[in-house]
Design a protein around this motif. Structure first.
Motif, PDB file in Angstrom:
ATOM      1  N   TYR A   1      42.693  29.843  45.970  1.00  0.00           N
ATOM      2  CA  TYR A   1      44.110  29.603  45.726  1.00  0.00           C
ATOM      3  C   TYR A   1      44.386  29.476  44.230  1.00  0.00           C
ATOM      4  CZ  TYR A   1      42.445  24.748  45.579  1.00  0.00           C
ATOM      5  OH  TYR A   1      41.759  23.592  45.291  1.00  0.00           O
ATOM      6  N   ILE A   2      45.654  29.621  43.888  1.00  0.00           N
ATOM      7  CA  ILE A   2      46.076  29.462  42.494  1.00  0.00           C
ATOM      8  C   ILE A   2      46.659  28.070  42.341  1.00  0.00           C
ATOM      9  CG2 ILE A   2      47.690  30.236  40.706  1.00  0.00           C
ATOM     10  CD1 ILE A   2      47.383  33.068  41.804  1.00  0.00           C
ATOM     11  N   GLN A   3      46.214  27.370  41.297  1.00  0.00           N
ATOM     12  CA  GLN A   3      46.718  26.037  40.984  1.00  0.00           C
ATOM     13  C   GLN A   3      47.103  26.041  39.510  1.00  0.00           C
ATOM     14  OE1 GLN A   3      43.840  22.772  41.053  1.00  0.00           O
ATOM     15  NE2 GLN A   3      45.335  21.601  42.247  1.00  0.00           N
ATOM     16  N   GLY A   4      48.392  26.099  39.247  1.00  0.00           N
ATOM     17  CA  GLY A   4      48.864  26.195  37.870  1.00  0.00           C
ATOM     18  C   GLY A   4      48.466  27.527  37.274  1.00  0.00           C
ATOM     19  N   ASP A   5      47.715  27.483  36.178  1.00  0.00           N
ATOM     20  CA  ASP A   5      47.261  28.725  35.544  1.00  0.00           C
ATOM     21  C   ASP A   5      45.778  28.974  35.810  1.00  0.00           C
ATOM     22  OD1 ASP A   5      46.266  26.699  33.980  1.00  0.00           O
ATOM     23  OD2 ASP A   5      46.887  27.562  32.071  1.00  0.00           O
TER      24      ASP A   5
ATOM     25  N   ILE B   1      39.574  43.913  35.669  1.00  0.00           N
ATOM     26  CA  ILE B   1      40.281  42.739  36.166  1.00  0.00           C
ATOM     27  C   ILE B   1      40.924  42.090  34.960  1.00  0.00           C
ATOM     28  CG2 ILE B   1      40.046  40.509  37.270  1.00  0.00           C
ATOM     29  CD1 ILE B   1      37.648  41.624  38.776  1.00  0.00           C
ATOM     30  N   GLY B   2      42.242  42.077  34.911  1.00  0.00           N
ATOM     31  CA  GLY B   2      42.872  41.580  33.717  1.00  0.00           C
ATOM     32  C   GLY B   2      43.910  40.496  33.910  1.00  0.00           C
ATOM     33  N   THR B   3      44.559  40.465  35.044  1.00  0.00           N
ATOM     34  CA  THR B   3      45.614  39.482  35.225  1.00  0.00           C
ATOM     35  C   THR B   3      45.181  38.435  36.247  1.00  0.00           C
ATOM     36  OG1 THR B   3      46.656  40.722  37.022  1.00  0.00           O
ATOM     37  CG2 THR B   3      47.380  41.237  34.773  1.00  0.00           C
ATOM     38  N   LEU B   4      45.805  37.281  36.180  1.00  0.00           N
ATOM     39  CA  LEU B   4      45.476  36.208  37.114  1.00  0.00           C
ATOM     40  C   LEU B   4      45.647  36.676  38.556  1.00  0.00           C
ATOM     41  CD1 LEU B   4      44.603  33.207  36.943  1.00  0.00           C
ATOM     42  CD2 LEU B   4      46.997  32.613  37.253  1.00  0.00           C
TER      43      LEU B   4
END
Length: 183
Positions: A135-139, A115-118
């Motif tokens: 969920y994604i919030q910013g970075d 697992i390497g990327t957001l």
């Protein structure tokens, strides 16, 4: 210092040997070469006009996960491991790349998923926790539940902050002090 080219001096040689020995199929080799050609252009890790240290960025990417899948589909994980071990030796003077190669080799040897990327972490967590809001919030990736997890990728590692929400009656400063002291 002369730096060996990953694709031309390591991958192509190992793939040729594996093909000759019947350890990998030519259709798989063609797909691997296609993926690597695209990655070399995108990440710029060629020794000819690029920067071999950028190979570490590729190894940490979703694009590399596609390459691993191609090797797995063709039954060639052992060939990939040989390639990565040779690269680790060839690039021993490039610390970040050497360490990244070591981590990838260890993960593949142990059969761990990388697992390497957001986005890959996000997709993984959505599958693992279908009953939670992810969920994604910013970075950061946020996984909500009784304890909320906030994840961020920093220096090739996943930083996880765990937060438990507790409600304190307005004005109950002693309870607030107790919660913070015991955190």
């Amino acid at each position: 210092m002369v730096v060996i080219d990953f694709v031309r001096n390591i991958v192509n040689v190992q793939l040729g040997r594996a093909l000759k020995e019947g350890r990998i199929q030519s259709s798989v080799v063609d797909e691997i070469k296609r993926l690597l050609s695209t990655a070399e252009d995108k990440y710029g890790f060629s020794s000819f006009g690029g920067n071999p240290e950028k190979l570490a960025d590729y190894l940490e990417s979703r694009d590399f996960e596609l390459l691993v899948s191609a090797f797995k589909a063709g039954g060639g994980v052992d060939v990939l491991l040989e390639i990565l071990r040779q690269a680790e030796e060839a690039y021993k003077d490039l610390p970040r790349l050497r360490e990244t190669l070591r981590e990838v080799i260890q993960g593949l040897s142990e059969g761990r998923e990388r697992i390497g990327t957001l986005s890959s972490v996000f997709e993984y967590l959505k599958k693992m926790f279908p009953d939670r809001k992810v969920y994604i919030q910013g970075d950061e990736i946020v996984v909500e539940g009784d304890v909320t997890a906030r994840l961020r990728i920093e220096d090739g590692k996943i930083r996880v902050g765990l937060y438990k929400v507790v409600y304190v009656e307005k004005g109950d400063l002693d309870k607030l002090k107790e919660l913070i002291a015991n955190a």
